[in-house]
Design a protein around this motif. Structure first.
Motif, PDB file in Angstrom:
ATOM      1  N   SER A  60      -2.960 -12.446  -1.471  1.00  0.00           N
ATOM      2  CA  SER A  60      -3.664 -11.292  -0.904  1.00  0.00           C
ATOM      3  C   SER A  60      -5.122 -11.176  -1.337  1.00  0.00           C
ATOM      4  O   SER A  60      -5.997 -11.004  -0.478  1.00  0.00           O
ATOM      5  CB  SER A  60      -2.901 -10.009  -1.221  1.00  0.00           C
ATOM      6  OG  SER A  60      -3.560  -8.895  -0.666  1.00  0.00           O
ATOM      7  N   TYR A  69      -6.846 -11.132   7.640  1.00  0.00           N
ATOM      8  CA  TYR A  69      -5.668 -10.264   7.637  1.00  0.00           C
ATOM      9  C   TYR A  69      -4.438 -11.081   7.287  1.00  0.00           C
ATOM     10  O   TYR A  69      -4.214 -12.164   7.849  1.00  0.00           O
ATOM     11  CB  TYR A  69      -5.460  -9.637   9.016  1.00  0.00           C
ATOM     12  CG  TYR A  69      -6.460  -8.568   9.351  1.00  0.00           C
ATOM     13  CD1 TYR A  69      -6.369  -7.301   8.784  1.00  0.00           C
ATOM     14  CD2 TYR A  69      -7.496  -8.826  10.245  1.00  0.00           C
ATOM     15  CE1 TYR A  69      -7.295  -6.309   9.105  1.00  0.00           C
ATOM     16  CE2 TYR A  69      -8.421  -7.842  10.561  1.00  0.00           C
ATOM     17  CZ  TYR A  69      -8.307  -6.594   9.987  1.00  0.00           C
ATOM     18  OH  TYR A  69      -9.225  -5.615  10.295  1.00  0.00           O
ATOM     19  N   ILE A  83       4.866  -8.702  10.093  1.00  0.00           N
ATOM     20  CA  ILE A  83       4.335  -7.471   9.514  1.00  0.00           C
ATOM     21  C   ILE A  83       2.851  -7.708   9.280  1.00  0.00           C
ATOM     22  O   ILE A  83       2.454  -8.692   8.647  1.00  0.00           O
ATOM     23  CB  ILE A  83       5.032  -7.127   8.171  1.00  0.00           C
ATOM     24  CG1 ILE A  83       6.551  -7.010   8.354  1.00  0.00           C
ATOM     25  CG2 ILE A  83       4.421  -5.869   7.558  1.00  0.00           C
ATOM     26  CD1 ILE A  83       7.002  -5.961   9.346  1.00  0.00           C
ATOM     27  N   VAL A  84       2.034  -6.813   9.803  1.00  0.00           N
ATOM     28  CA  VAL A  84       0.584  -6.989   9.730  1.00  0.00           C
ATOM     29  C   VAL A  84      -0.080  -5.615   9.746  1.00  0.00           C
ATOM     30  O   VAL A  84       0.528  -4.631  10.182  1.00  0.00           O
ATOM     31  CB  VAL A  84       0.099  -7.870  10.916  1.00  0.00           C
ATOM     32  CG1 VAL A  84       0.281  -7.161  12.243  1.00  0.00           C
ATOM     33  CG2 VAL A  84      -1.324  -8.368  10.725  1.00  0.00           C
ATOM     34  N   GLU A  85      -1.319  -5.555   9.267  1.00  0.00           N
ATOM     35  CA  GLU A  85      -2.100  -4.315   9.368  1.00  0.00           C
ATOM     36  C   GLU A  85      -2.359  -4.018  10.838  1.00  0.00           C
ATOM     37  O   GLU A  85      -2.724  -4.914  11.609  1.00  0.00           O
ATOM     38  CB  GLU A  85      -3.442  -4.457   8.643  1.00  0.00           C
ATOM     39  CG  GLU A  85      -3.347  -4.508   7.144  1.00  0.00           C
ATOM     40  CD  GLU A  85      -3.109  -3.154   6.491  1.00  0.00           C
ATOM     41  OE1 GLU A  85      -2.999  -2.116   7.201  1.00  0.00           O
ATOM     42  OE2 GLU A  85      -3.016  -3.142   5.257  1.00  0.00           O
ATOM     43  N   LYS A  86      -2.195  -2.776  11.229  1.00  0.00           N
ATOM     44  CA  LYS A  86      -2.410  -2.386  12.621  1.00  0.00           C
ATOM     45  C   LYS A  86      -3.825  -2.746  13.087  1.00  0.00           C
ATOM     46  O   LYS A  86      -4.026  -3.145  14.226  1.00  0.00           O
ATOM     47  CB  LYS A  86      -2.157  -0.888  12.786  1.00  0.00           C
ATOM     48  CG  LYS A  86      -2.187  -0.440  14.219  1.00  0.00           C
ATOM     49  CD  LYS A  86      -1.769   1.005  14.369  1.00  0.00           C
ATOM     50  CE  LYS A  86      -1.710   1.358  15.847  1.00  0.00           C
ATOM     51  NZ  LYS A  86      -1.296   2.741  16.051  1.00  0.00           N
ATOM     52  N   VAL A 112       4.698  -7.093   1.589  1.00  0.00           N
ATOM     53  CA  VAL A 112       3.507  -6.893   2.412  1.00  0.00           C
ATOM     54  C   VAL A 112       3.543  -5.504   3.047  1.00  0.00           C
ATOM     55  O   VAL A 112       2.538  -4.784   3.038  1.00  0.00           O
ATOM     56  CB  VAL A 112       3.368  -8.007   3.472  1.00  0.00           C
ATOM     57  CG1 VAL A 112       2.276  -7.685   4.487  1.00  0.00           C
ATOM     58  CG2 VAL A 112       3.087  -9.343   2.790  1.00  0.00           C
ATOM     59  N   TYR A 113       4.690  -5.108   3.581  1.00  0.00           N
ATOM     60  CA  TYR A 113       4.829  -3.789   4.209  1.00  0.00           C
ATOM     61  C   TYR A 113       4.487  -2.682   3.203  1.00  0.00           C
ATOM     62  O   TYR A 113       3.757  -1.739   3.526  1.00  0.00           O
ATOM     63  CB  TYR A 113       6.255  -3.609   4.736  1.00  0.00           C
ATOM     64  CG  TYR A 113       6.429  -2.412   5.633  1.00  0.00           C
ATOM     65  CD1 TYR A 113       6.285  -2.525   7.004  1.00  0.00           C
ATOM     66  CD2 TYR A 113       6.735  -1.164   5.103  1.00  0.00           C
ATOM     67  CE1 TYR A 113       6.435  -1.429   7.837  1.00  0.00           C
ATOM     68  CE2 TYR A 113       6.890  -0.060   5.921  1.00  0.00           C
ATOM     69  CZ  TYR A 113       6.737  -0.187   7.285  1.00  0.00           C
ATOM     70  OH  TYR A 113       6.885   0.905   8.098  1.00  0.00           O
ATOM     71  N   ALA A 116       0.588  -2.654   2.440  1.00  0.00           N
ATOM     72  CA  ALA A 116      -0.367  -2.500   3.534  1.00  0.00           C
ATOM     73  C   ALA A 116      -0.756  -1.033   3.697  1.00  0.00           C
ATOM     74  O   ALA A 116       0.009  -0.130   3.366  1.00  0.00           O
ATOM     75  CB  ALA A 116       0.247  -3.024   4.834  1.00  0.00           C
ATOM     76  N   PRO A 119       0.890  -0.624   7.973  1.00  0.00           N
ATOM     77  CA  PRO A 119       1.718  -1.757   8.413  1.00  0.00           C
ATOM     78  C   PRO A 119       2.446  -1.475   9.715  1.00  0.00           C
ATOM     79  O   PRO A 119       2.902  -0.357   9.964  1.00  0.00           O
ATOM     80  CB  PRO A 119       2.718  -1.908   7.271  1.00  0.00           C
ATOM     81  CG  PRO A 119       2.866  -0.522   6.723  1.00  0.00           C
ATOM     82  CD  PRO A 119       1.495   0.095   6.856  1.00  0.00           C
TER      83      PRO A 119
END
Length: 189
Positions: A60, A69, A83-86, A112-113, A116, A119
């Motif tokens: 990270s 990202y 799972i990713v940042e919006k 990660v969730y 974030a 997320p």
């Protein structure tokens, strides 16, 4: 293998990949990570949240430093959702309503969730580069033309490490002229 050793191996692998990947600020970097495989167990059979956290702590900060990202591939129980940042998503990207769990998503996706800011889960992305830790098959989440990248860090813990970058498609035919810089080659002047 200590968690600090796992963290350092993950950091080394990502740094080495990014030397070759030619990513740009704002690109998505996908990670598939089996904490079971890191421990030397069969994928999905020995999840270890602390191993996942060690990988996250190694990866990270490097991605943030490069303006990338992080996208975490979930396990097969969530159909390898991401799972990713919006903020990483293109406008109009459809999100899914799911929160990863230790045995439905995997320990890395959970980590990660939890770390974030915003997320979300999505079914598909096209990442610019990625790392597969433990044979999780990230290829479905890379841009169409993936190029394998050989790195010195062959394992994280006991897990195999496979890396890839992407390049734009070549189109045309015998009359086409290509920009080698886009495909990872030298810039022609």
């Amino acid at each position: 293998m200590t968690y600090e050793e796992i963290r350092k191996q993950a950091e080394n692998a990502v740094r080495e990949l990014l030397e070759t990947a030619r990513t740009e600020k704002g690109d998505i970097f996908v990670v598939g990570c089996s904490s079971s495989e890191i421990k030397g167990e069969h994928i999905g059979k020995g999840s270890d949240i602390n191993a996942a956290k060690a990988v996250y702590e190694g990866i990270s900060p490097v991605l943030k430093e490069k303006g990338l990202y992080l996208a975490a591939q979930c396990c097969e129980h969530l159909n390898r959702a991401i799972i990713v940042e919006k903020e990483a998503l293109l406008p109009g990207t459809e999100i899914c309503n799911v929160v990863p769990q230790l045995h439905a998503g995997g320990s890395f996706a959970v980590t990660v969730y939890e770390n974030a800011e915003h997320p979300v889960a999505v079914e598909h992305i096209q990442a610019a580069a990625g790392i597969d830790i433990g044979d999780t098959l990230i290829g479905m989440h890379l841009r169409p033309v993936a190029v394998p990248v050989r790195i010195a860090q062959k394992r994280i813990g006991a897990a195999n490490v496979v890396c890839a970058r992407t390049r734009p498609k070549f189109i045309g035919g015998s009359r086409a002229v290509y920009d080698d810089a886009l495909s990872g080659g030298e810039v022609r002047r």
